[in-house]
Scaffold this motif. Structure first.
Motif, PDB file in Angstrom:
ATOM      1  N   UNK A  19       0.829  -1.209   0.000  1.00  0.00           N
ATOM      2  CA  UNK A  19       0.000   0.000   0.000  1.00  0.00           C
ATOM      3  C   UNK A  19       0.863   1.257   0.000  1.00  0.00           C
ATOM      4  N   UNK A  20       0.754   2.038  -1.075  1.00  0.00           N
ATOM      5  CA  UNK A  20       1.483   3.306  -1.125  1.00  0.00           C
ATOM      6  C   UNK A  20       0.978   4.258  -0.055  1.00  0.00           C
ATOM      7  N   UNK A  21      -0.315   4.220   0.233  1.00  0.00           N
ATOM      8  CA  UNK A  21      -0.886   5.091   1.256  1.00  0.00           C
ATOM      9  C   UNK A  21      -0.241   4.813   2.610  1.00  0.00           C
ATOM     10  N   UNK A  22      -0.096   3.534   2.964  1.00  0.00           N
ATOM     11  CA  UNK A  22       0.521   3.170   4.242  1.00  0.00           C
ATOM     12  C   UNK A  22       1.989   3.589   4.274  1.00  0.00           C
ATOM     13  N   UNK A  23       2.681   3.408   3.166  1.00  0.00           N
ATOM     14  CA  UNK A  23       4.097   3.764   3.118  1.00  0.00           C
ATOM     15  C   UNK A  23       4.292   5.277   3.299  1.00  0.00           C
ATOM     16  N   UNK A  24       3.468   6.058   2.601  1.00  0.00           N
ATOM     17  CA  UNK A  24       3.593   7.515   2.691  1.00  0.00           C
ATOM     18  C   UNK A  24       3.200   8.005   4.084  1.00  0.00           C
ATOM     19  N   UNK A  25       2.181   7.380   4.683  1.00  0.00           N
ATOM     20  CA  UNK A  25       1.772   7.768   6.038  1.00  0.00           C
ATOM     21  C   UNK A  25       2.905   7.542   7.032  1.00  0.00           C
ATOM     22  N   UNK A  26       3.523   6.382   6.959  1.00  0.00           N
ATOM     23  CA  UNK A  26       4.648   6.089   7.863  1.00  0.00           C
ATOM     24  C   UNK A  26       5.802   7.056   7.627  1.00  0.00           C
ATOM     25  N   UNK A  27       6.089   7.358   6.366  1.00  0.00           N
ATOM     26  CA  UNK A  27       7.165   8.296   6.051  1.00  0.00           C
ATOM     27  C   UNK A  27       6.867   9.682   6.599  1.00  0.00           C
ATOM     28  N   UNK A  28       5.597  10.086   6.538  1.00  0.00           N
ATOM     29  CA  UNK A  28       5.181  11.395   7.053  1.00  0.00           C
ATOM     30  C   UNK A  28       5.429  11.484   8.558  1.00  0.00           C
ATOM     31  N   UNK A  29       5.001  10.466   9.288  1.00  0.00           N
ATOM     32  CA  UNK A  29       5.176  10.444  10.744  1.00  0.00           C
ATOM     33  C   UNK A  29       6.660  10.389  11.102  1.00  0.00           C
ATOM     34  N   UNK A  30       7.396   9.554  10.405  1.00  0.00           N
ATOM     35  CA  UNK A  30       8.824   9.425  10.678  1.00  0.00           C
ATOM     36  C   UNK A  30       9.563  10.728  10.396  1.00  0.00           C
ATOM     37  N   UNK A  31       9.147  11.438   9.343  1.00  0.00           N
ATOM     38  CA  UNK A  31       9.776  12.722   9.038  1.00  0.00           C
ATOM     39  C   UNK A  31       9.551  13.744  10.132  1.00  0.00           C
ATOM     40  N   UNK A  32       8.338  13.780  10.700  1.00  0.00           N
ATOM     41  CA  UNK A  32       8.041  14.704  11.794  1.00  0.00           C
ATOM     42  C   UNK A  32       8.894  14.371  13.016  1.00  0.00           C
ATOM     43  N   UNK A  33       9.030  13.083  13.325  1.00  0.00           N
ATOM     44  CA  UNK A  33       9.813  12.661  14.489  1.00  0.00           C
ATOM     45  C   UNK A  33      11.279  13.038  14.322  1.00  0.00           C
ATOM     46  N   UNK A  34      11.841  12.738  13.140  1.00  0.00           N
ATOM     47  CA  UNK A  34      13.254  13.062  12.890  1.00  0.00           C
ATOM     48  C   UNK A  34      13.474  14.569  12.913  1.00  0.00           C
ATOM     49  N   UNK A  35      12.547  15.330  12.319  1.00  0.00           N
ATOM     50  CA  UNK A  35      12.686  16.783  12.317  1.00  0.00           C
ATOM     51  C   UNK A  35      12.642  17.378  13.710  1.00  0.00           C
TER      52      UNK A  35
END
Length: 488
Positions: A19-35
């Motif tokens: 699922x591209x939707x699931x992949x992008x959602x996880x990437x979004x959350x991970x980006x916020x955490x790393x930032x």
């Protein structure tokens, strides 16, 4: 034995894998955490998002060209194409004006800048010039001239969508004029090129989660989450006004086409999340074009309305500009009269049309509006420097939905929308058509084609004779005197 149910970790892993939707959602959350945790490292991740956007931009111009040419040639009516263009411009003007008015009313009611009492002389006006690169919005004459291509290749090399659209219209009109008998190989070649481009888009989209991670980490790392507290009232107002405008879009879509905007949101949820993560609607244009076609909108309508909307129908930007203008005036203690606010709408109706593709275009439009009023110091635009990037999500969602609704509405208006197919697509049914590159061998045969090619099919799919082994030519029935044609 009943089939075994996969364990939760396996189901999660399969969802993340497919699922591209699931992949992008996880990437979004991970980006916020790393930032948030490692801001210095996160600010260096911007090339991940920029690189993805550059890759997508390489295919936008050729894709728009192919879709428009094929759409005109298949529609077979250049006048209909002209009507679609005129109706699209009418819709764009109505929608963007409504967005401007909603923004002004919301800013007057809430007053996000009241009580700030900012001294304009204390603001760093040079920061605005740094953001805009010293550029300026084109005049009306410049805008029209820039829409006309200087060279065929240059329009594609510079990714000028309006120039590519004009070239596509000319080529499509030439194909209609010459007819398929004089240039029989051109249209099939363009259709095949279109399928290749869609395949390339599919490859690039696999990098979408990486792009979203890099873009979101850079945003949070560079601006932090504290800016949201400082400008909370303005941010909330912009997003609420955008929600109101989207609700109006939903009502308009339902009234004109009978379709549900909320089902459409679910239908393009992957593209919407990607646009949010990269803060760019261009990154999803190819995929959205493909999905609109699958949802029953005719090729010529999709190919003309959607790309044109990227320049003429920036509803989210219109909302932000009207609210931002009043926010600046209120912050520096300037009370704009009704006449001045009408002037704001008229100026922004013009300046917002030339914003696409210009760095810092929102600040240029705000500066032009402030200068035209003569009551707001141009340097006061610097007040929005800290919050502008936070508004990208609102602008992206509103712009994208506004243009998609325009495609459906204009298509329905012109009789170029298969409403039944659209409803099936929005309900989650597979409506892939042969045009989408998913047809199998022989899928394009007309009913009865088998009869023309040698008789009705017998049991097992044979045509008129017994099935023979590979390599052995089929025998003609005895009553037919003509010699059998040579194979191949």
């Amino acid at each position: 034995m009943p089939p075994s149910v996969p364990s939760l970790p396996r189901r999660v892993a399969r969802t993340l894998r497919t699922s591209l939707f699931a992949q992008v959602t996880c990437a979004l959350v991970l980006g916020i955490v790393v930032g948030k945790l490692w801001p210095d490292t996160a600010t260096a991740l911007q090339p991940l998002g920029d690189g993805f956007t550059r890759l997508i931009k390489t295919v936008i111009s050729p894709l728009v060209f192919c879709v428009v040419v094929v759409g005109i040639a298949k529609a077979g009516d250049l006048k209909a194409f002209g009507r679609i263009g005129v109706k699209a411009l009418v819709w764009f003007e109505i929608a963007s004006t409504a967005a401007l008015v909603i923004g002004l009313v919301a800013a007057n009611v809430v007053g996000p800048g009241r009580g700030m009492n900012v001294d304009p002389s204390s603001l760093n006006a040079a920061a605005v010039d740094e953001t805009t690169g010293g550029g300026h919005l084109p005049t009306t004459t410049e805008f029209v001239l820039n829409a006309l291509p200087q060279s065929f290749i240059g329009a594609f090399a510079e990714n000028e969508l309006l120039q590519v659209l004009i070239l596509a219209c000319l080529v499509g009109a030439a194909l209609l004029h010459l007819g398929h008998t004089k240039v029989p190989k051109i249209l099939p070649a363009i259709e095949q090129a279109q399928e290749i481009i869609f395949a390339v888009v599919g490859f690039i989209m696999r990098l979408a989660p990486i792009a979203v991670f890099g873009a979101m980490a850079h945003l949070v790392g560079n601006y932090g989450l504290g800016v949201m507290r400082t400008y909370a009232k303005l941010i909330v107002l912009c997003y609420v006004a955008a929600a109101l405008f989207i609700a109006l879009l939903a009502v308009a879509l339902k009234a004109v086409t009978g379709l549900s905007l909320w089902k459409f949101l679910r239908y393009i949820r992957e593209e919407m999340l990607l646009a949010l993560g990269t803060a760019s609607t261009e990154s999803v244009m190819p995929r959205v074009m493909q999905k609109l076609r699958r949802a029953g909108a005719r090729d010529d309508a999709v190919g003309l309305v959607l790309p044109t909307g990227y320049s003429f129908n920036l509803d989210g930007a219109s909302l932000y500009l009207s609210i931002g203008t009043l926010f600046i005036a209120q912050a520096v203690g300037v009370d704009l009269s009704l006449g001045q606010q009408v002037t704001v709408v008229l100026v922004l109706m013009l300046t917002s049309k030339g914003m696409a593709g210009i760095p810092g275009s929102a600040f240029l439009a705000l500066s032009a509006t402030a200068s035209s009023l003569g009551a707001i110091p141009a340097g006061a635009v610097a007040l929005l420097l800290g919050v502008d990037r936070i508004m990208d999500s609102m602008r992206v969602v509103t712009n994208l939905l506004g243009n998609c609704v325009a495609v459906f509405a204009v298509s329905r208006w012109e009789g170029a929308l298969d409403t039944a197919r659209a409803k099936r697509a929005l309900d989650g049914e597979d409506t892939s058509a042969p045009d989408d590159g998913e047809k199998g061998l022989g899928a394009d045969k007309e009913p009865g084609a088998d009869k023309e090619l040698g008789g009705e099919k017998g049991p097992g799919g044979e045509t008129g004779t017994e099935a023979l082994a590979p390599g052995i030519p089929a025998q003609k029935p005895k009553e037919l005197k003509e010699p059998a044609p040579e194979a191949g």
